[in-house]
Design a protein around this motif. Structure first.
Motif, PDB file in Angstrom:
ATOM      1  N   GLY A  55       3.650   5.299  -1.316  1.00 44.89           N
ATOM      2  CA  GLY A  55       3.709   5.701   0.081  1.00 44.89           C
ATOM      3  C   GLY A  55       5.113   5.776   0.644  1.00 44.89           C
ATOM      4  O   GLY A  55       5.322   5.631   1.847  1.00 44.89           O
ATOM      5  N   GLN A  76       5.374   8.635  -4.247  1.00 45.14           N
ATOM      6  CA  GLN A  76       4.085   9.056  -3.684  1.00 45.14           C
ATOM      7  C   GLN A  76       3.040   7.960  -3.855  1.00 45.14           C
ATOM      8  O   GLN A  76       2.298   7.650  -2.921  1.00 45.14           O
ATOM      9  CB  GLN A  76       3.614  10.349  -4.330  1.00 45.14           C
ATOM     10  N   VAL A  87       8.511   7.947   1.410  1.00 42.01           N
ATOM     11  CA  VAL A  87       8.976   9.309   1.638  1.00 42.01           C
ATOM     12  C   VAL A  87      10.394   9.434   1.095  1.00 42.01           C
ATOM     13  O   VAL A  87      11.256   8.607   1.392  1.00 42.01           O
ATOM     14  CB  VAL A  87       8.972   9.643   3.151  1.00 42.01           C
ATOM     15  N   ALA A 138       9.620  10.983  -7.817  1.00 38.02           N
ATOM     16  CA  ALA A 138       8.651  11.431  -6.807  1.00 38.02           C
ATOM     17  C   ALA A 138       7.245  10.872  -7.037  1.00 38.02           C
ATOM     18  O   ALA A 138       6.603  10.426  -6.077  1.00 38.02           O
ATOM     19  CB  ALA A 138       8.623  12.953  -6.723  1.00 38.02           C
ATOM     20  N   PRO A 139       6.729  10.848  -8.277  1.00 36.18           N
ATOM     21  CA  PRO A 139       5.390  10.273  -8.458  1.00 36.18           C
ATOM     22  C   PRO A 139       5.329   8.789  -8.075  1.00 36.18           C
ATOM     23  O   PRO A 139       4.359   8.341  -7.462  1.00 36.18           O
ATOM     24  CB  PRO A 139       5.114  10.472  -9.956  1.00 36.18           C
TER      25      PRO A 139
END
Length: 167
Positions: free
Chosen positions: A19, A16, A21, A12-13
Motif C-alpha cells: 500500500g 503495491q 505509493v 513496484a510490486p
C-alpha cells in the motif's frame, strides 16, 4: 533516468502489496545525468534503499519519492519516505552490521546488512551514503556519487579511472 525508472519498476510490486505509493521518476540535472561508477552497483544500492523505504512504511501505506540533485562534482540521489522514521538515540547504530534497530521483533523481513553494504558500496565508488530521519516523520537517505563527464569528454578519452590507493 533509466536507472531510476528500472529501480522503481522493480520495487513496484512490493510497494503495491504494502500500500505504498511510489513517486514519479525525477529528471536528473542536465549537467550531470550520469555517474562515474560501477555499472551495476548504483542499482544494487538504490534497490536496497527503495526496498527499505517500502518495508518500513507507516501501517496501511505511505509514500516513497526519489529526488536527484547535483553540485559541481557529484550527483545526489535521495530516497525519501514518510514512514516510521528512526529515533535519534538509535541513529549511531544505523550502520552496524546485523543490527535491525528492533525490527527483528516485527514481521518485517531483513538481515540488518542492507544499509551497511550500501554505504560500503557507495564509498568503494568514491561516494557516500547518509541518512536523516525523525521518528514518526520519515527518513531521507542520500547516495552521493561522482558525476560523470559529458559524453563528448568520454569520447575523447579524458576520463581517468580512480587510482586503487584512493578506494
Amino acid at each position: 533516468a533509466p536507472l531510476l525508472h528500472d529501480c522503481l519498476q522493480m520495487v513496484a510490486p512490493q510497494a503495491q502489496a504494502d500500500g505504498v505509493v511510489l513517486g514519479e521518476v525525477p529528471e536528473p540535472p542536465v549537467a550531470h545525468d550520469r555517474v562515474a561508477a560501477d555499472p551495476r552497483r548504483p542499482k544494487q544500492v538504490l534497490l536496497n534503499l527503495l526496498s527499505n523505504a517500502i518495508k518500513y512504511h507507516r501501517p496501511g501505506g505511505g509514500r516513497v519519492d526519489l529526488q536527484v540533485l547535483a553540485d559541481a562534482d557529484q550527483v545526489h540521489i535521495e530516497v525519501i519516505d514518510d514512514g516510521v522514521g528512526i529515533a535519534a538515540e538509535r541513529m549511531p547504530e544505523l550502520f552496524q552490521p546485523f543490527n535491525r534497530l528492533g525490527a527483528e521483533r516485527t514481521t518485517v523481513q531483513g538481515t540488518g546488512m542492507g544499509l551497511y553494504l550500501s554505504r560500503a558500496l557507495a564509498e568503494l565508488m568514491h561516494g557516500s551514503l547518509t541518512v536523516d530521519s525523525e521518528q514518526g516523520r520519515g527518513t531521507r537517505v542520500r547516495v552521493s556519487l561522482p558525476a560523470s563527464l559529458p559524453a563528448a569528454a568520454e569520447a575523447t578519452g579524458t576520463l581517468q579511472a580512480p587510482s586503487p590507493g584512493n578506494a
